[in-house]
Write a protein that holds these residues in place. Structure first.
Motif, PDB file in Angstrom:
ATOM      1  N   ASP A 171       0.842  -1.202   0.000  1.00  0.00           N
ATOM      2  CA  ASP A 171       0.000   0.000   0.000  1.00  0.00           C
ATOM      3  C   ASP A 171       0.875   1.248   0.000  1.00  0.00           C
ATOM      4  O   ASP A 171       1.861   1.331   0.728  1.00  0.00           O
ATOM      5  N   PRO A 190       1.073   5.670   0.208  1.00  0.00           N
ATOM      6  CA  PRO A 190       0.336   6.891   0.568  1.00  0.00           C
ATOM      7  C   PRO A 190      -0.292   7.506  -0.697  1.00  0.00           C
ATOM      8  O   PRO A 190       0.019   7.076  -1.810  1.00  0.00           O
ATOM      9  N   ILE A 191      -1.136   8.499  -0.520  1.00  0.00           N
ATOM     10  CA  ILE A 191      -1.734   9.178  -1.685  1.00  0.00           C
ATOM     11  C   ILE A 191      -0.687  10.120  -2.260  1.00  0.00           C
ATOM     12  O   ILE A 191      -0.669  11.311  -1.972  1.00  0.00           O
ATOM     13  N   SER A 192       0.227   9.548  -3.004  1.00  0.00           N
ATOM     14  CA  SER A 192       1.399  10.282  -3.483  1.00  0.00           C
ATOM     15  C   SER A 192       1.792   9.747  -4.849  1.00  0.00           C
ATOM     16  O   SER A 192       2.747   8.988  -4.985  1.00  0.00           O
ATOM     17  N   GLU A 193       1.059  10.171  -5.881  1.00  0.00           N
ATOM     18  CA  GLU A 193       1.308   9.610  -7.208  1.00  0.00           C
ATOM     19  C   GLU A 193       2.718   9.908  -7.685  1.00  0.00           C
ATOM     20  O   GLU A 193       3.366   9.070  -8.316  1.00  0.00           O
ATOM     21  N   ASP A 194       3.212  11.102  -7.412  1.00  0.00           N
ATOM     22  CA  ASP A 194       4.573  11.444  -7.833  1.00  0.00           C
ATOM     23  C   ASP A 194       5.567  10.496  -7.178  1.00  0.00           C
ATOM     24  O   ASP A 194       6.443   9.925  -7.834  1.00  0.00           O
ATOM     25  N   ALA A 195       5.427  10.296  -5.881  1.00  0.00           N
ATOM     26  CA  ALA A 195       6.353   9.414  -5.163  1.00  0.00           C
ATOM     27  C   ALA A 195       6.185   7.962  -5.598  1.00  0.00           C
ATOM     28  O   ALA A 195       7.159   7.208  -5.638  1.00  0.00           O
ATOM     29  N   VAL A 223      -0.770  13.933 -11.446  1.00  0.00           N
ATOM     30  CA  VAL A 223       0.088  14.312 -10.313  1.00  0.00           C
ATOM     31  C   VAL A 223       1.486  13.703 -10.491  1.00  0.00           C
ATOM     32  O   VAL A 223       2.480  14.245 -10.029  1.00  0.00           O
TER      33      VAL A 223
END
Lengths: 344, 323
Positions: free
Chosen positions: B54, B56-61, B88
């Motif tokens: 899973d 985080p809500i972090s598309e770039d990362a 993102v």
């Protein structure tokens, strides 16, 4: 190049190891300054296509990080002002001169230039210009090693400026590294200006290091002009990460002692700041410190300076004779898969 | 007889990839225990512990992480929850993954799953088609499977490729499209289009969910005596111009359908190539049919006519046949 000390008792070993670390750090600082001074001259002489971005004033911070890492085991993703860190980590001088001068024999083969270079397969990614992008990349390199069962003892490190800390990529990347509790070190050089933008227009918190708490990572603050402090604090951050302490954010305060690039005279930097403690040259301080500690001698330092200047000169002379990229020889392939580029 | 949906094929392909290749791992929002927003990873974390992670809500990362993991020898399979959110991660996709091999010689074998396209009620930010954006950039492979067996085989092939792949899966097909086999029909590699219905009066080129709308239109026009050839592009980059040209050589008329916005894009690229390379083959000006040039609307009454419909496609084909 300073020798590495071996065969000592534990306490003596720690002392010897610190001495070795300081010597390697300072040597890398001298070598980087010698190279960058030459690059500045070449730029002014019109010998370099594109920009030249120097790390003047940031050498102590950058070299302390590079010297704390071991090439072949650790990951180091340098950013724009990390010539000293690259040197300390063990980047070949020719990789720098070839990339700046556009030699086809360099790692980027004329396809990318200046500080946009690296050897990703050897643990040194080639930065893209978009700030913060390397943070999750290093995180991913570490996550891969975890999945492969070879993370133990490894550290991944990258650098950023206070300007780059305003990006979404910085936030996402550092948060992800924190969630995954990665052995990650992020060194943030607060060099007072992002191109021409001063800190007051970049962030509103009092101390950038306070952000570490918000991310749930360890925070360290260091005087970036003080070489010994940099060696100790950054060395400790790297050791903490290696020992399982999770991500470490190091904020180093210093002043960029050049323009953003050599095309920029930095007229917007106030004299008062240049004359303040933050504006001190870490090379001057480092030299004083290494002599006071008895880790080197004036004679040896002079020899280092001379030999570094000579090596830089020789490297540039070699590369100037090397072939430039030939548009008829470049394969113009953006895909690795054979045949894919032909299909477009 | 067993029945498999399009999303079953995506889940099975991910399962088989995890089983067959230890370099593969899945990273994305809610992909673990929850099984993904569309259940495309259901059960996979339990079966492959530690390898379905899973984020985080972090598309770039997420994409940045995948790039790093790929450099270290892994084959990351990233689920972006909705294709729309890949904006993102745009920078990591086009500037980092897409440039990496050309710049450094080190390939980035990542696959990014983009749940694409509209379903009624999804609105402007959960309905987009992103294939044209990514196909525009060098170094990125963009695939748009339209069938259950292509959903399976193209995902397997995407992960096996050494280059970054944007795998655009259509949400409308997830549970609607069914097949009795995940490996039915002729296998084709990425980069090859498929003629899914033969005809001689006009060529309709489509991809993703629009292939099925095109087939319905061809069926209706068959009742009027028109034989419409339908080409499924399968991948938009590389784009199989040869198959399209061969079809146009037979029919002399071309309509290209896409669910994306009308400015530029895949339909424009196909028309431009056919005009440039096969002008002499054309009996009529080639036509394009796209979504409307507004954000994708929320209400079904609006959404239904925002994208090409059976009616608008039939109308476009009639128009083409009368030109």
């Amino acid at each position: 190049m300073p020798d590495v000390q071996t065969n000592q008792s534990d306490a003596a070993c720690a002392d010897a190891s610190r001495k070795d670390l300081v010597r390697r750090t300072f040597y890398a600082m001298i070598r980087a300054r010698a190279l960058e001074s030459k690059l500045g001259s070449l730029y002014k002489a019109g010998q370099i296509v594109g920009g030249v971005y120097l790390g003047k004033g940031q050498e102590a911070v950058s070299a302390s990080l590079g010297a704390s890492l071991t090439k072949g085991r650790d990951i180091f993703a340098p950013l724009i002002r990390d010539q000293a860190g690259r040197t300390a980590f063990g980047e070949d001088l020719l990789d720098a001169t070839r990339t700046y001068l556009g030699s086809v024999l360099g790692p980027m083969r004329g396809r990318d230039g200046n500080i946009h270079r690296g050897r990703p397969a050897e643990g040194m990614p080639a930065m893209i210009s978009h700030l913060g992008a390397l943070i999750p990349m290093v995180g991913g390199m570490l996550m891969a090693r975890r999945l492969q069962g070879r993370l133990e003892g490894t550290v991944g490190a990258t650098c950023i400026g206070e300007g780059g800390s305003s990006t979404g990529a910085f936030h996402e990347g550092l948060n992800m590294a924190a969630v995954e509790k990665l052995p990650f070190v992020l060194v943030l050089a607060n060099n007072q200006f992002a191109y021409s933008t001063p800190t007051a227009e970049q962030f509103a918190c009092e101390h950038l290091v306070d952000r570490a708490k918000g991310y749930g990572v360890a925070g360290h603050e260091v005087d970036g002009t003080n070489m010994l402090e940099c060696v100790d604090v950054i060395g400790r951050a790297v050791a903490n990460a290696r020992a399982g302490g999770g991500p470490q954010l190091v904020v180093a305060n210093l002043l960029r002692l050049s323009g953003h690039g050599e095309h920029d005279d930095g007229f917007y930097v106030p004299d008062a700041l240049k004359d303040s403690e933050v504006g001190r040259d870490c090379l001057d301080i480092g030299e004083q410190q290494i002599l006071e500690a008895g880790f080197s001698t004036t004679k040896e330092i002079e020899e280092w300076k001379e030999s570094c200047a000579e090596e830089v000169q020789a490297s540039v002379a070699t590369v100037q004779q090397e072939p430039k990229p030939d548009p008829y020889q470049d394969d113009w392939r953006a895909f690795s898969t054979p045949g894919m580029s032909g299909l477009h | 007889m067993a029945e498999f949906t399009y999303i079953d094929a995506i889940r099975q392909a991910q399962h088989d990839l995890l089983e067959q290749d230890e370099r593969v791992f899945i990273y994305g929002q809610d992909v673990g225990k929850f099984g993904g927003a569309f259940k495309a990873t259901q059960g996979l974390q339990a079966k492959f512990p530690g390898r379905v992670i899973d984020s985080p809500i972090s598309e770039d990362a997420m994409i940045g992480m995948a790039i790093g993991a790929a450099v270290e020898g892994m084959r990351p399979l990233i689920e972006v929850q909705f294709a729309d959110f890949s904006s993102v991660a745009f920078n990591q996709i086009v500037n980092h993954a897409g440039t990496h091999f050309y710049r450094t010689g080190v390939p980035i074998p990542i696959t990014v799953r983009l749940p694409s396209g509209g379903t009624p009620g999804s609105g402007p930010f959960h309905s987009q088609m992103m294939e044209a954006i990514y196909a525009h950039y060098p170094g990125l492979v963009v695939v748009t499977p339209a069938t259950v067996s292509d959903a399976y085989s193209m995902l397997i092939d995407s992960v096996k490729l050494d280059d970054p792949v944007l795998y655009c899966e259509h949400k409308f097909l997830y549970r609607w499209l069914k097949s009795d086999s995940m490996t039915k029909g002729e296998y084709l590699p990425i980069g090859k289009a498929r003629i899914v219905r033969a005809g001689k009066h006009a060529t309709v080129v489509a991809y993703s969910a629009m292939v099925h709308e095109a087939l319905r239109a061809a069926e209706r026009l068959a009742g009027e005596g028109w034989e419409v050839e339908v080409v499924d592009l399968r991948s938009v980059k590389p784009l199989d111009t040869d198959t399209v040209m061969a079809s146009v050589a037979r029919t002399g008329r071309l309509l290209v359908i896409g669910e994306s916005f009308p400015w530029g894009g895949v339909t424009a690229e196909v028309v431009s190539r056919v005009v440039a390379e096969g002008f002499h083959l054309l009996d009529a000006p080639p036509q394009r049919l796209n979504a409307r040039d507004t954000p994708v609307p929320y209400h079904p009454n609006l959404w239904e006519v925002h994208r090409p419909t059976l009616e608008s496609i039939c109308q476009a084909i009639h128009n083409l046949l009368n030109l």
